[in-house]
Each structure stands twice: as C-alpha cells, then as structure tokens.
Design an enzyme around this catalytic site. Structure first.
Site: not given
Ligand SMILES: Cn1cc(CCO)c2c3c(c(-c4ccccc4Cl)cc21)C(=O)NC3=O
Length: 282
Positions: A18, A22, A40, A133, A138, A171
């Site tokens: 992703g 941010f 992240k 959100d 999310n 998120d």
């Molecule tokens: C864009 N994106 C894709 C994924 C994988 C989906 O199969 C993803 C994740 C997360 C997050 C995420 C969102 C917000 C804050 C921190 C994290 Cl790691 C974002 C994610 C998260 O916290 N856990 C995830 O799997």
C-alpha cells in the site's frame, strides 16, 4: 539520527502492499518469530501537529483495544530516523475495497460482513471509543481463518464455529473517545451530516452510518458521492433500494443511515439482528 534501523534489523521486506500520502505499507517477515506482519512506515509527524496527535491516538487505540477477532491486531510501534513505524497483523485476503473491484457482494456475504464488523464495532464502542473512518478501504480480510470461540473469550468473540474468511476493522488513525470534543473527520463519502455540523453527541452512531453506506456500496450501490445533491439525499433518508437484496436488508440499510443518529441501531443490536438468525424467524 541513528542509522541502526530496527525495521531493517528485525524484518525482511516481502513487498509493498500500500502507498499513500501517509507513507507506505509493506508485508514483512519478522526474523525472530518467522511471522508475517503489515508494517506502515510514515514520515514522523511534526511535534505538536494534528498529524502527531493522530499518530499517537492510533497507537493508544491499538494498545487499548488489544486482541479481538474482528479488529486488526497491533503488535508494536517505534520511531527511527525521522519515521514512525507501526507493526500490525497481516490480513492475507486484501481489503474489502479491493474485493469490491471484482463486483458487489451477494446478500449471504453481506450478512457475514455485517456480523463480523458489527462484532468489531461493538467491542470498540464498549471501550467508549469510536473508529470514525469505517469504509471498505479500512476493512481487511483474513482468508482461511477458522473462527472458534477464542480461549480468552471476553464475550465479544465470534461464536460461529467456522467461517471461510474473516473481516476485520483496521486503520485506527481516526479513533476518538466518545466524550472527546476533537474529531479528525474521516472520508466524506461515509461521513454523516451531524458530524459535519459539529454535533459530536452520538459518535458511535457515526460509525453505524459509515458502516451502513459501506454495506450499501458493498451490495452494489456505489460509487458513493463526495458532495452534491446525491450526498445530501443519502443523508436525508433517500437511500435507494438495492433490487438484488431482500426488503429486510434494504430496510436495515435505511435504518443505519437514518438522519437521526438515535434511530440508527447500535452495533450490539446489529449483532442480534434477525437477518443474522434466519432459522429462528421462519
Ligand atoms: C494497504 N494495506 C493492505 C493491507 C493488506 C491487506 O491484505 C494492509 C494491512 C494493514 C494496513 C494498515 C492500515 C493503517 C495503519 C497501519 C496499517 Cl499496517 C494497510 C494495508 C494492516 O494493519 N494489516 C494489513 O493487513
């Protein structure tokens, strides 16, 4: 700043999953426990800025929310060379937003989504927190997850024996305490009118509104308006029926996005909705 990076020492990057203004999210293996995580990595926010408050709120919320079957789990967070890093559970099934690119969900799948996310929201709301959100981007999917009443059953655990996959809320960057005056608005496509008008007296019902539009979109009602007449119509009780869904499901969606937040069902009421117990009401 130190050039010894915990990120590089403790993790092996498997790929970028992703990107945003941010920063970026990567899929990583932790060298010590061999497990896969989502990390992240974002630029460290300016001290005292709203971004810093949001970053700290996210970590506080994750720490307070601990472990729940339908909330993406938090493991750790740290700062290093001008970046902030948060290490969360990796959900291997992508996001609901990605899943919807393949087309709308059938009612049976919408009912699974309803049950899981109502469960997660009910838990978040029970801690006097609101997510603020809720939207397809999310909500993450853990494929092949067999649900079993988790041993530390805190009464919120899923009680269905197994389900092919599990939906989880992620998120927590907009999480706020229900008695908190300050709200960092989420995505305007899912924002109820009363929050836009600074009425923060029913923040948990703002999550119900956003979840209602999320289900509407997942059922084929998208794309959702960001502004204009249709944006107002959806907030004035003029949500169109979705022909491929039952009358009862359409009625539930209208209740969840009712202009009056007190009319919207709470998350704990949603968990017990008759639609989720078909055998009982024949
Ligand atoms: C864009 N994106 C894709 C994924 C994988 C989906 O199969 C993803 C994740 C997360 C997050 C995420 C969102 C917000 C804050 C921190 C994290 Cl790691 C974002 C994610 C998260 O916290 N856990 C995830 O799997």
């Amino acid at each position: 700043e130190s050039n010894i990076s915990r990120y590089n020492v403790e993790f092996v990057e498997l790929g970028v999953i992703g990107r945003g203004q941010f920063g970026r999210v990567t899929k990583c293996v932790n060298k010590l426990d061999g497990c896969v995580y989502a990390l992240k990595r974002s630029l460290r926010p300016v001290a005292g800025s709203a971004a810093e408050r949001a970053a700290l709120t996210e970590v506080y919320a994750h720490a307070a929310l601990g472990k729940h079957a339908h909330v993406v789990r938090y493991y750790s967070a740290w700062a290093e060379d001008d970046h902030m890093i948060i290490q969360n559970e990796y959900c291997d099934g992508g996001s609901l937003q990605q899943k919807l690119e393949e087309g709308p969900l059938a009612e049976s799948e919408l009912l699974l989504l309803l049950a899981h996310i109502a469960d997660g929201l009910s838990y978040i709301h029970s801690l006097q927190l609101a997510h603020m959100d809720v939207k397809p981007g999310n909500i993450f999917i853990c494929a092949g997850e067999t649900e079993r009443a988790n041993d530390s059953d805190d009464g919120y655990g899923e009680d269905s024996p197994t389900s092919a996959h599990s939906y989880k809320i992620g998120d927590l960057g907009h999480v706020t305490c229900v008695s908190s005056p300050s709200v960092e608005e989420g995505d305007c496509r899912y924002l109820p009118k009363e929050v836009l008008q600074e009425d923060l007296t029913h923040l948990t019902k703002a999550d119900i509104f956003a979840f209602g539009l999320t289900l509407f979109e997942a059922g084929g009602g998208g794309p959702l308006p960001k502004n204009g007449q249709q944006w107002h119509d959806y907030r004035d009780g003029k949500l169109p029926d979705l022909p491929n869904l039952s009358r009862e499901f359409n009625q539930l969606l209208k209740k969840m996005v009712d202009p009056d937040p007190t009319v919207r069902p709470s998350a704990s009421r949603l968990r017990k909705h008759p639609l989720l117990y078909p055998s009982c009401n024949k």
